[in-house]
Design a protein around this motif. Structure first.
Motif, PDB file in Angstrom:
ATOM      1  N   GLY A   1       0.824  -1.190   0.000  1.00 53.66           N
ATOM      2  CA  GLY A   1       0.000   0.000   0.000  1.00 53.66           C
ATOM      3  C   GLY A   1       0.862   1.245   0.000  1.00 53.66           C
ATOM      4  O   GLY A   1       1.971   1.250   0.534  1.00 53.66           O
ATOM      5  N   LEU A   2       0.343   2.276  -0.612  1.00 55.09           N
ATOM      6  CA  LEU A   2       1.007   3.577  -0.603  1.00 55.09           C
ATOM      7  C   LEU A   2      -0.009   4.556  -0.038  1.00 55.09           C
ATOM      8  O   LEU A   2      -1.160   4.586  -0.475  1.00 55.09           O
ATOM      9  CB  LEU A   2       1.380   3.952  -2.039  1.00 55.09           C
ATOM     10  CG  LEU A   2       2.153   5.246  -2.270  1.00 55.09           C
ATOM     11  CD1 LEU A   2       3.529   5.149  -1.652  1.00 55.09           C
ATOM     12  CD2 LEU A   2       2.276   5.521  -3.749  1.00 55.09           C
ATOM     13  N   GLU A   3       0.397   5.330   0.959  1.00 53.21           N
ATOM     14  CA  GLU A   3      -0.545   6.238   1.611  1.00 53.21           C
ATOM     15  C   GLU A   3       0.044   7.636   1.664  1.00 53.21           C
ATOM     16  O   GLU A   3       1.248   7.798   1.818  1.00 53.21           O
ATOM     17  CB  GLU A   3      -0.849   5.760   3.041  1.00 53.21           C
ATOM     18  CG  GLU A   3      -1.557   4.426   3.090  1.00 53.21           C
ATOM     19  CD  GLU A   3      -1.659   3.879   4.506  1.00 53.21           C
ATOM     20  OE1 GLU A   3      -1.241   4.574   5.435  1.00 53.21           O
ATOM     21  OE2 GLU A   3      -2.150   2.756   4.644  1.00 53.21           O
ATOM     22  N   GLN A   4      -0.842   8.597   1.544  1.00 51.01           N
ATOM     23  CA  GLN A   4      -0.401   9.985   1.613  1.00 51.01           C
ATOM     24  C   GLN A   4      -1.534  10.852   2.139  1.00 51.01           C
ATOM     25  O   GLN A   4      -2.594  10.922   1.527  1.00 51.01           O
ATOM     26  CB  GLN A   4       0.019  10.466   0.228  1.00 51.01           C
ATOM     27  CG  GLN A   4       0.745  11.792   0.259  1.00 51.01           C
ATOM     28  CD  GLN A   4       1.138  12.255  -1.125  1.00 51.01           C
ATOM     29  OE1 GLN A   4       0.336  12.232  -2.028  1.00 51.01           O
ATOM     30  NE2 GLN A   4       2.388  12.675  -1.270  1.00 51.01           N
ATOM     31  N   GLY A   5      -1.285  11.459   3.282  1.00 49.40           N
ATOM     32  CA  GLY A   5      -2.271  12.387   3.813  1.00 49.40           C
ATOM     33  C   GLY A   5      -2.002  13.787   3.304  1.00 49.40           C
ATOM     34  O   GLY A   5      -1.018  14.019   2.605  1.00 49.40           O
ATOM     35  N   PRO A   6      -2.870  14.731   3.655  1.00 44.50           N
ATOM     36  CA  PRO A   6      -2.710  16.103   3.133  1.00 44.50           C
ATOM     37  C   PRO A   6      -1.400  16.758   3.566  1.00 44.50           C
ATOM     38  O   PRO A   6      -0.773  17.441   2.766  1.00 44.50           O
ATOM     39  CB  PRO A   6      -3.927  16.832   3.709  1.00 44.50           C
ATOM     40  CG  PRO A   6      -4.512  15.943   4.738  1.00 44.50           C
ATOM     41  CD  PRO A   6      -4.076  14.561   4.456  1.00 44.50           C
TER      42      PRO A   6
ATOM     43  N   ARG B   1       1.451  15.279   1.720  1.00 47.42           N
ATOM     44  CA  ARG B   1       1.453  15.726   0.342  1.00 47.42           C
ATOM     45  C   ARG B   1       2.119  17.089   0.226  1.00 47.42           C
ATOM     46  O   ARG B   1       2.913  17.348  -0.664  1.00 47.42           O
ATOM     47  CB  ARG B   1       0.005  15.809  -0.123  1.00 47.42           C
ATOM     48  CG  ARG B   1      -0.106  15.879  -1.594  1.00 47.42           C
ATOM     49  CD  ARG B   1      -1.519  15.633  -1.947  1.00 47.42           C
ATOM     50  NE  ARG B   1      -1.746  15.932  -3.333  1.00 47.42           N
ATOM     51  CZ  ARG B   1      -2.945  16.140  -3.819  1.00 47.42           C
ATOM     52  NH1 ARG B   1      -3.988  16.094  -3.013  1.00 47.42           N
ATOM     53  NH2 ARG B   1      -3.100  16.382  -5.086  1.00 47.42           N
TER      54      ARG B   1
ATOM     55  N   ALA C   1       8.596  11.264  -1.623  1.00 43.29           N
ATOM     56  CA  ALA C   1       7.611  10.688  -2.542  1.00 43.29           C
ATOM     57  C   ALA C   1       8.283   9.846  -3.626  1.00 43.29           C
ATOM     58  O   ALA C   1       7.805   8.755  -3.968  1.00 43.29           O
ATOM     59  CB  ALA C   1       6.776  11.802  -3.169  1.00 43.29           C
ATOM     60  N   ALA C   2       9.397  10.326  -4.123  1.00 39.08           N
ATOM     61  CA  ALA C   2      10.073   9.577  -5.187  1.00 39.08           C
ATOM     62  C   ALA C   2      10.600   8.245  -4.655  1.00 39.08           C
ATOM     63  O   ALA C   2      10.470   7.193  -5.308  1.00 39.08           O
ATOM     64  CB  ALA C   2      11.212  10.408  -5.761  1.00 39.08           C
TER      65      ALA C   2
END
Lengths: 166, 596
Positions: free
Chosen positions: B471-476, B479, B504-505
């Motif tokens: 899984g890949l997750e990103q909150g505000p 981000r 992120a990369a």
């Protein structure tokens, strides 16, 4: 590389995303509207019983939330996508909190296809993949039932071909 | 013998009266019909002393046939299961008797006056109690009668339930772990519970409770051998795989480790709160409100101590063996490749002696009953770093990287990008101000390592072929800071590997690379019957097979045999297509710092 500039992480190269049916937005809008309007009932009852019209204003926050939700739902549904790659299925969703799940076909334990009464009325269904991990949240909502069943069968046969032990 | 009508197993039993007449004709002769018709577990009362092994020849041999026969648990089972209820009942009876005794004596010779009424009361109460006992005993008896199990070549079946009947069939190639559990009362009576763990959510295990301890051990060997794909001999006997003891946790270290844990702090907080409250209010009665908290602390401390007491780890061909427990003992066997993920953890106060604890995800364990929670998933309650590394190298013999000791050291305590680790960027400090320097991951040829925690250091290790999904997750906030979190989904358990707040990369790279590596590892993963490759290699090289049995070998001789055998079997699961190296000196734990 991506439709939106800041989308890179959630848009791996060479992945063609399939969007879900916009009818899902309709269904979700209805659900949201019903949920918020139910809150109006006690306000109306109280206003009638106590004869105080201002009580209706108590519902205002819900009204605001309802409007915001109606706007957001369209974008949320547009953000849902899935892609079938050779060996795994990608599912992404979320605007504010984004997630991308990579599920190898060989890891699938079973596939669910479900549709509630409103879903059926609007002709959509939900496909959910389950692995041995409880953390896998690979749910594709808003597929036309025929597509959902085709996807399910395709996933099941691919899973069988690449089956691996735990 | 059996009164159940319409039972599929009964036809075999209906021949039973004939069996004793034919048996003396061929003493010791092991006819195939014998095992099929004869009862494995003797009738209640026929077995005076539990724990005694049946005489060879005198008893119908206790081996299951290919299709197996239905067998019952040990007749004492209901007593062992229901001893608490029995004790309560006895207590009430004694109390009742005592009270009536006192009441009868009180008026002094008024026995004649109170007699008839008191006697009637006594009779009624005794009758009620007796009736209750009868009902409970009848229920226990029926429940024991209908609980039967059968061990086949490929499956184990268990029938339970009086009203709601259940027939469970478990494939042996799906066996995740086998435990022999002995609660205190069972230990006193020489009985054991055999638990077969399969992956399938809560309540999916098959519990054979209770068997005689010898029988439980024999069954465990047989099941593991069959699950491994090794043939067992005609009698269903499988030799005990030779084992090599890896480590023991001394009691003093266990106690010291608990003294250095959070428990004393919690206890201190409770006591201080108690004193302060009493002093401020001047009412000692208020202290009673905190007593439950104190009880909780005591229970927690006792539980941790009793679970970790006498912890021993041994390596054998059929897997890792863990034995532990003070009052309730537990002997776990986790076959090779069944450990899905491992976490090494070091609380702040363990840093001085450099102690580590280890937990594991095993597919069968987490779904068990809540009473087992935390008992089964402990891989090492407390150990030195060398011990932890050795256990890790047993589970993952091939680190799949250069300089594994350095990689591991960086994972356990390091920061930054040394030894190929990828750490979190500086912007992660906004989300994890304390430990952001520790965040990071390292992908080796065989496993994903993820570290975190500065006060409580943690390192998660997941073999590539055990990853279920990614899984890949990103909150505000992430981000905005250009961060993302990668999660490796493993089977339910205490270990949840996450590589938090990566650039992120880096996260995108890890996701892509990890998906590819997991795919390659799965393709080359070994068979479910993990010993079949070993059995083949043993046929080709008999010396390798017999070497493990040689008595009086050098210290490394018998000991090295087991891990070597294990590695041969586990090899396909731990190597990737592109970096297959010859199986030389794999039995040497290569994660170790002093390794060549």
């Amino acid at each position: 590389m991506a439709a939106r500039a800041d989308d890179g992480v959630f848009d791996p190269q060479g992945v063609e995303w399939t969007r879900v049916s916009p009818r899902l937005a309709t269904v979700r809008r209805i659900g949201s509207a019903v949920g918020h309007l139910v809150m109006l009932v006690p306000a109306v009852v109280l206003a009638l019983v106590l004869d105080r019209t201002w009580i209706l204003l108590l519902w205002l926050p819900f009204g605001v939330m309802l409007v915001v939700a109606q706007v957001l739902i369209g974008r949320q549904v547009a953000a849902i996508g899935y892609a079938e790659r050779e060996d795994d299925l990608l599912v992404r969703e979320g605007l504010l909190f984004r997630t991308l799940v990579v599920v190898p076909y060989g890891r699938m334990q079973y596939v669910d296809v479900s549709a509630g009464p409103v879903d059926r009325r609007f002709g959509i269904a939900t496909v959910q993949l389950h692995t041995a991990s409880a953390g896998t949240d690979a749910t594709i909502p808003g597929l036309p039932p025929a597509d959902a069943e085709r996807l399910r069968d395709r996933l099941a046969s691919r899973g069988e071909a690449r089956l691996a032990g735990l | 013998m059996s009164a159940d009508p319409g039972d599929p197993a009964e036809p075999a039993r209906s021949h039973e009266p004939a069996a004793p007449t034919t048996r003396p004709a061929e003493p010791g002769g092991r006819q195939p019909l014998d095992g099929a018709a004869g009862p494995r577990v003797p009738e209640p009362g026929a077995e005076p002393e539990p724990g005694a092994e049946p005489e060879p020849g005198a008893e119908p041999e206790p081996a299951p046939e290919a299709d197996g026969t239905w067998q019952r648990m040990h007749p004492v089972t209901p007593l062992v299961r229901g001893w608490a209820a029995l004790a309560v009942l006895l207590f009430f009876v004694v109390q009742q008797r005592g009270e009536s005794f006192v009441a009868g004596e009180g008026p002094g010779g008024a026995d004649a006056g109170a007699g008839p009424l008191g006697r009637v009361q006594l009779l009624v109460s005794l009758g009620l109690i007796g009736g209750g006992v009868l009902v409970v005993a009848a229920w226990a008896y029926v429940s024991w009668r209908v609980t039967r199990y059968r061990v086949g070549e490929e499956v184990v079946e268990l029938r339970t339930g009086v009203l709601n009947r259940q027939h469970r069939r478990v494939r042996l190639d799906r066996l995740q772990a086998v435990d022999v559990v002995q609660p205190l009362v069972a230990r006193l009576t020489g009985l054991s519970e055999l638990k077969l763990e399969v992956a399938g959510g809560s309540g999916s295990d098959v519990s054979l409770a209770y068997l005689r301890s010898g029988e439980a051990q024999r069954l465990r060997r047989t099941l593991l051998a069959r699950a491994a794909g090794v043939g067992v001999d005609e009698a269903g006997e499988a030799p005990e795989a030779p084992e090599r003891e890896v480590l023991q946790v001394p009691v003093d270290r266990l106690l010291l480790s608990m003294a250095r844990s959070a428990w004393p702090v919690v206890g201190l907080v409770v006591v201080v709160a108690l004193v302060v409250v009493v002093v401020v209010t001047g009412e000692p009665g208020i202290a009673l409100a905190l007593v439950p908290g104190l009880f909780g602390v005591v229970a927690g401390v006792w539980g941790a101590f009793a679970r970790g007491f006498g912890f021993r780890i041994a390596a054998s061909a059929d897997g890792l063996r863990l034995r532990h427990g003070l009052t309730e003992t537990r002997a776990q066997t986790v076959p090779p490749g069944r450990v899905q993920a491992v976490r090494l953890r070091q609380p702040l106060l363990w840093r001085g002696p450099d102690w580590w604890s280890m937990q594991m995800d095993v597919a069968g364990y987490a779904g068990g009953g809540s009473d087992d929670a935390g008992k089964e998933t402990v891989l090492l309650p407390v150990g030195t770093r060398a011990e932890a590394v050795e256990v890790l190298s047993l589970l993952l013999p091939d680190p799949g990287c250069e300089d594994p000791a350095g990689v591991l050291a960086a994972g356990l305590a390091g920061t930054g990008r040394e030894h190929g680790w990828v750490d979190a960027p500086r912007s992660a400090r906004w989300l994890d101000p304390v430990a952001w320097r520790r965040l990071g991951y390292r992908v080796t040829g065989t496993a994903l390592l993820a570290r975190r925690g500065r006060l409580v250091r943690q390192l998660d290790v997941v073999p590539h072929e055990r990853t279920q999904s990614l899984g890949l997750e990103q909150g505000p906030l992430q981000r905005r800071l250009g961060l993302a979190t990668v999660v490796a989904h493993t089977t339910p358990g205490p270990v949840t590997p996450r590589a938090e707040h990566l650039a992120a990369a880096d996260a995108a790279d890890l996701l892509a690379e990890q998906a590819a590596r997991a795919r390659a590892a799965r393709r080359s993963a070994g068979p479910e019957l993990w010993m079949t490759s070993l059995a083949r290699s043993a046929v080709q090289d008999p010396a390798a097979a017999t070497g493990a049995h040689e008595p009086g070998g050098t210290a490394g001789g018998p000991a090295a045999g087991a891990p070597a055998a294990r590695v041969v079997a586990g090899e396909p699961t731990t190597t990737r297509e592109e970096d297959v190296s010859p199986p030389v000196s794999r039995e040497e734990p290569r994660w170790r710092e002093d390794a060549p």
